[in-house]
Design an enzyme around this catalytic site. Structure first.
Site, short mmCIF file in Angstrom:
data_model
loop_
_atom_site.label_atom_id
_atom_site.label_comp_id
_atom_site.label_asym_id
_atom_site.label_seq_id
_atom_site.Cartn_x
_atom_site.Cartn_y
_atom_site.Cartn_z
N CYS A 120 -71.54 -106.47 0.03
CA CYS A 120 -70.44 -105.84 -0.73
C CYS A 120 -70.76 -105.67 -2.21
O CYS A 120 -70.04 -104.97 -2.91
CB CYS A 120 -69.15 -106.64 -0.55
SG CYS A 120 -68.53 -106.55 1.12
N HIS A 176 -64.46 -104.87 -6.60
CA HIS A 176 -64.70 -104.68 -5.16
C HIS A 176 -63.38 -104.97 -4.44
O HIS A 176 -62.65 -105.91 -4.79
CB HIS A 176 -65.79 -105.66 -4.70
CG HIS A 176 -65.93 -105.72 -3.21
ND1 HIS A 176 -66.13 -104.60 -2.44
CD2 HIS A 176 -65.87 -106.78 -2.36
CE1 HIS A 176 -66.20 -104.98 -1.16
NE2 HIS A 176 -66.05 -106.28 -1.09
N ASN A 207 -61.70 -102.74 3.19
CA ASN A 207 -62.97 -103.09 2.56
C ASN A 207 -64.06 -102.16 3.10
O ASN A 207 -64.47 -102.29 4.25
CB ASN A 207 -63.29 -104.56 2.87
CG ASN A 207 -64.58 -105.04 2.23
OD1 ASN A 207 -65.36 -104.26 1.71
ND2 ASN A 207 -64.81 -106.35 2.29
#
Ligand code: UT7
Length: 327
Positions: free
Chosen positions: A114, A254, A284
């Site tokens: 990520c 993020h 996500n």
């Protein structure tokens, strides 16, 4: 010395929308749990035989080039951050270049889960700062639906598919990526990973039966590390650039969990109106979250705005970047 300025941004998400209501019919979950624990309402899913992350990455890059009126032949380098490459090899960056007509230049993938986009941005900016290249494309693209187990309620509600791309060009007027920090610690390797499919556990009947080709996450452990490290690294980049909360126009975090984002913003002294948030729409999307945020908020950004980008992901990997918006 030139800095690498982001001179354009484009994003792409596939059409299909997977809502919390649909997930309620697939696993034992409910909208209230998903919304209160994560902030996610829906996510986009790439459907269609033979479609991988490159499809979305290419859409984002093609849109970027069109928007900036830059021809594929003018691009010097393309870097793709992805955790869900189309193939083990060749790399997804290579495939994206082919799809958009970028030829005879370097292209490679970066794998930092990520934090991938932040890592790729940091790497890409070096080629501009050294003067080696004039136009570097950095794209984050992930088809998380390819590795999510839609019978596992602890992970399937979290992820979505998407891509976002930025153009990096030299700037000598004080705009661009002014600083970045990337970090990693292998202590996290078993808390968030896809166990099989690589060289340690190649695909076999056993790996499939054990569901090792899907994302595994020990959510609470990752949560603890994410809250601490994303906040720490954001504070570190602010301190070393003498920024207080009021100097920062936007936090671009993020998008893994609204609670992690809120904790980071609180630590930085930034109120929610200055925090980019689109987790409710996309979930996500791994390497695509930060560029998709920039894309969604592009019209609200002003030249000279101070942005702090921050990410945390599997590995563990994490990092932050200080960007002075260039347009
Ligand atoms: O992007 C890369 C980095 N990743 C992250 O930053 C993610 C970090 N982790 C998280 O965001 C959170 O840990 C999650 C959102 C994944 C989970 O939230 P949590 O508050 O940590 O919940 P939990 O895993 O501790 O689970 C609480 C309860 C459990 O039930 P019991 O054991 O208390 O009876 C789970 O089984 O919630 C249950 N649960 C669910 N219930 C309804 C877990 N998933 C679900 C679900 N629907 N989808």
């Amino acid at each position: 010395m030139s800095k690498a300025a982001i001179t354009g941004i484009h994003g792409y998400v596939p059409d299909y929308v997977l809502t919390n209501a649909e997930l309620e019919r697939m696993v034992d979950t409910n909208d209230e749990w998903i919304t209160s624990r994560t902030g996610i309402k829906e996510r986009h899913i790439l459907k269609g035989e033979g479609m991988g992350s490159s499809h979305m990455g290419a859409k984002a890059v093609a849109g970027l080039l069109e928007k900036l009126n830059i021809k594929p032949q003018e691009v010097d380098l393309l870097i793709c951050a992805t955790t869900t490459p189309d193939y083990v090899f060749p790399c997804t960056a290579n495939l994206i270049c082919d799809m958009v007509g970028i030829r005879n230049v370097g292209s490679f993938d970066i794998q930092a889960a990520c934090s991938g986009f932040l890592y790729a941005l940091t790497v890409g900016s070096q080629f501009i700062e050294t003067g080696k290249y004039k136009k570097v494309v950095v794209v984050g693209a992930d088809k998380m639906s390819a590795i999510v187990d839609y019978t596992d309620r602890t992970t399937c509600v979290l992820f979505g598919d998407g891509a976002g791309a930025v153009m990096l060009e030299p700037n000598t007027d004080g705009f661009g990526i002014l600083d970045s920090i990337i970090k990693s610690d292998g202590i996290g390797q078993n808390h968030l990973f896809q166990k099989a499919g690589g060289s340690r556990y190649p695909p076999s009947h056993e790996t499939v039966e054990k569901r090792w080709h899907y994302v595994y996450q020990d959510g609470p452990s990752v949560f603890k590390f994410a809250v601490k490290n994303m906040a720490d690294v954001s504070a570190e980049i602010m301190e070393r650039n003498h920024l207080s909360g009021s100097d920062v126009a936007w936090l671009v975090p993020h998008q893994a969990n609204k609670r992690i984002i809120d904790a980071t913003a609180h630590r930085m002294g930034i109120e929610s109106e200055r925090v980019m948030m689109n987790i409710h729409r996309y979930g996500n999307t791994t390497a695509a979250t930060i560029p998709l945020c920039l894309f969604d908020y592009e019209s609200q950004l002003k030249k000279g705005d101070n942005l702090v980008l921050a990410a945390f992901g599997g590995g563990f990997t994490w990092g932050a970047a200080y960007v002075k918006w260039a347009y």
